[in-house]
Write an enzyme that holds these catalytic residues in place. Structure first.
Site, PDB file in Angstrom:
ATOM      1  N   LYS A   1       5.472   2.484  -2.834  1.00 22.90           N
ATOM      2  CA  LYS A   1       5.448   3.900  -3.209  1.00 22.90           C
ATOM      3  C   LYS A   1       5.787   3.968  -4.684  1.00 22.90           C
ATOM      4  CE  LYS A   1       4.836   7.798  -0.957  1.00 22.90           C
ATOM      5  NZ  LYS A   1       3.793   7.977   0.028  1.00 22.90           N
TER       6      LYS A   1
ATOM      7  N   ASN B   1      -3.699  20.107   3.270  1.00 20.83           N
ATOM      8  CA  ASN B   1      -4.811  19.251   3.705  1.00 20.83           C
ATOM      9  C   ASN B   1      -4.674  18.847   5.171  1.00 20.83           C
ATOM     10  OD1 ASN B   1      -5.599  16.210   4.241  1.00 20.83           O
ATOM     11  ND2 ASN B   1      -7.087  17.004   2.806  1.00 20.83           N
TER      12      ASN B   1
ATOM     13  N   LYS C   1       0.841  -1.193   0.000  1.00 25.00           N
ATOM     14  CA  LYS C   1       0.000   0.000   0.000  1.00 25.00           C
ATOM     15  C   LYS C   1       0.874   1.240   0.000  1.00 25.00           C
ATOM     16  CE  LYS C   1      -4.148   1.751   0.661  1.00 25.00           C
ATOM     17  NZ  LYS C   1      -3.867   2.547  -0.512  1.00 25.00           N
TER      18      LYS C   1
ATOM     19  N   SER D   1      -7.842   4.718   4.457  1.00 20.70           N
ATOM     20  CA  SER D   1      -7.689   4.045   3.156  1.00 20.70           C
ATOM     21  C   SER D   1      -8.019   2.552   3.295  1.00 20.70           C
ATOM     22  CB  SER D   1      -6.250   4.177   2.647  1.00 20.70           C
ATOM     23  OG  SER D   1      -6.051   5.438   2.084  1.00 20.70           O
TER      24      SER D   1
ATOM     25  N   LYS E   1       4.567   1.901   8.889  1.00 17.52           N
ATOM     26  CA  LYS E   1       3.366   2.657   9.277  1.00 17.52           C
ATOM     27  C   LYS E   1       2.134   1.756   9.348  1.00 17.52           C
ATOM     28  CE  LYS E   1       3.176   6.837   7.653  1.00 17.52           C
ATOM     29  NZ  LYS E   1       2.939   8.004   6.783  1.00 17.52           N
TER      30      LYS E   1
ATOM     31  N   THR F   1      -6.206  12.107   7.770  1.00 20.80           N
ATOM     32  CA  THR F   1      -4.866  12.266   8.356  1.00 20.80           C
ATOM     33  C   THR F   1      -4.898  13.324   9.450  1.00 20.80           C
ATOM     34  OG1 THR F   1      -3.951  11.689   6.191  1.00 20.80           O
ATOM     35  CG2 THR F   1      -2.415  12.520   7.809  1.00 20.80           C
TER      36      THR F   1
END
Length: 411
Positions: free
Chosen positions: A102, A216, A66, A344, A90, A185
């Site tokens: 990534k 954000n 992810k 997510s 994470k 987040t």
């Protein structure tokens, strides 16, 4: 020290605390797969342009990989490697069943039209469609990409594999995106801060906050913290920085920031030097912009008692040591900003079930995960007599190492 070196250092320290053998340590560091593809598209003027797309898939011991896809002109392979690895840790700290990845394309989105960006995204998807998937690797938005990019990837992927909403997260709600994802987040930062302050017999209400970065994450964190009675005394973004010792009026600042594309010129506070924002007086400092902003140059002057890392890798290892000696408590990025990837995961779960949740359920589940995550990190701190960063890293590395050994993958 760059992001990769710092991540590797934290990993090695955690590995030593856990007593992992060198073979297992090595196999946990090496990425599972690195993908590089050439993406050639016709531009609107009829000329051809070629871009390099890539995806680093770091680890899949605990589940599908992810991580974000970024469109940025300077894509540094080392940084992407570090971010893929960071996603492995994470997701393990958050205890969601993923590994890290990534990727992205070396391009400047500002130089491309919407139709060129769409063509580029579709070509990239055609090149990697058999290497991503609902149970393989689930991309998400990152710098320079957003819900629309995810919609294009979903559509292109579905041409090959049938309708597969769970192949990406961060989608528009109309295509199976989750409610609450936009604020996730920032909301996670609030829940993490609440857990940290509670541990010290305090609450968000009445504390003075400084938020560096008003994108954000920073803007949502500011809004939610002020709703809980926290006093946001200074914020900064790319346009400038403002301060009001009595607390900024966050709803007015959000309105100003939307209308003027930044905080500069806001009348509810005094303009200050953006470089000095980190060393202004406050109780809780929230770096929510770029990496490496807290370093040996400014660490001695930081007045905050707590630092909550909403950005990735905002504190250099040298600054870490200085702040530790000063008694500053740092809540590390791999826990503090994991609210986004947790929601997510909720989006992916909803897509697989074909059953969508209301926003209240999303927020309640996020609070449960963040609160439990903090408890787990604290347990590791007690076990290994270490700070929160090492507590989070030992928790993550231990979970991934355990899954690796249980699968019989250790060398």
């Amino acid at each position: 020290m760059n992001a990769l070196a710092a991540t590797n250092r934290n990993f090695r320290l955690a590995s030593r605390l856990l007593g992992l053998d060198s073979k297992l340590e090595k196999s946990l560091l090496i990425p599972f797969r690195e993908i590089k593809v050439e993406c050639t598209i016709p531009k609107d003027d009829g000329s051809l342009a070629t871009f390099v797309g890539f995806r680093i898939q770091h680890d899949n011991a605990r589940g599908p990989m992810k991580g974000g896809i970024r469109y940025h002109p300077e894509v540094e392979p080392d940084e992407v490697n570090a971010l893929a690895q960071l996603m492995t840790w994470k997701t393990a700290v958050a205890n969601i069943p993923y590994g890290g990845a990534k990727g992205g394309i070396g391009c400047d989105p500002a130089d491309l039209t919407v139709s060129e960006l769409e063509r580029l995204t579709r070509v990239f998807t055609q090149k990697i469609h058999d290497l991503i998937g609902v149970q393989t690797d689930v991309p998400a938005p990152d710098m320079g990409t957003g819900p629309q990019t995810m919609a294009w990837i979903l559509d292109e992927y579905s041409k090959f594999h049938g309708h597969s909403p769970a192949v990406v997260t961060g989608k528009p709600v109309e295509l199976g995106g989750s409610l609450g994802r936009d604020a996730a987040t920032g909301r996670g930062v609030l829940f993490a801060t609440e857990a940290l302050l509670k541990e010290h017999g305090m609450s968000v209400s009445g504390q003075r906050f400084i938020i560096q970065g008003f994108g954000n994450v920073g803007s949502w964190a500011a809004q939610l913290i002020s709703e809980k009675g926290g006093k946001v005394v200074a914020v900064s973004d790319i346009t400038g920085a403002i301060k009001n010792t009595n607390g900024l009026d966050i709803p007015s600042l959000l309105k100003h920031s939307r209308e003027h594309r930044g905080v500069k010129g806001f009348h509810g506070g005094d303009a200050i030097d953006p470089n000095s924002i980190l060393v202004e007086d406050c109780d809780v400092l929230v770096p929510a912009a770029l990496g490496g902003v807290i370093n040996r140059e400014n660490a001695n002057e930081i007045k905050a008692k707590f630092i909550v890392e909403a950005a990735n890798h905002p504190t250099d290892p040298e600054a870490d040591e200085i702040l530790k000696k000063k008694g500053v408590v740092i809540l590390p990025d791999i826990f503090a900003n994991s609210g986004g990837v947790t929601v997510s995961y909720f989006e992916w779960v909803q897509n697989i079930q074909g059953f969508m949740w209301d926003e209240e359920k999303v927020n309640n589940e996020l609070k449960t995960y963040m609160t439990k995550g903090f408890k787990d990190v604290k347990e590791m701190c007690k076990t290994h007599n270490c700070d929160l960063r090492m507590g989070a890293f030992t928790l993550a590395v231990n979970r991934v190492a355990r899954a690796t050994v249980l699968r019989g993958w250790e060398a």
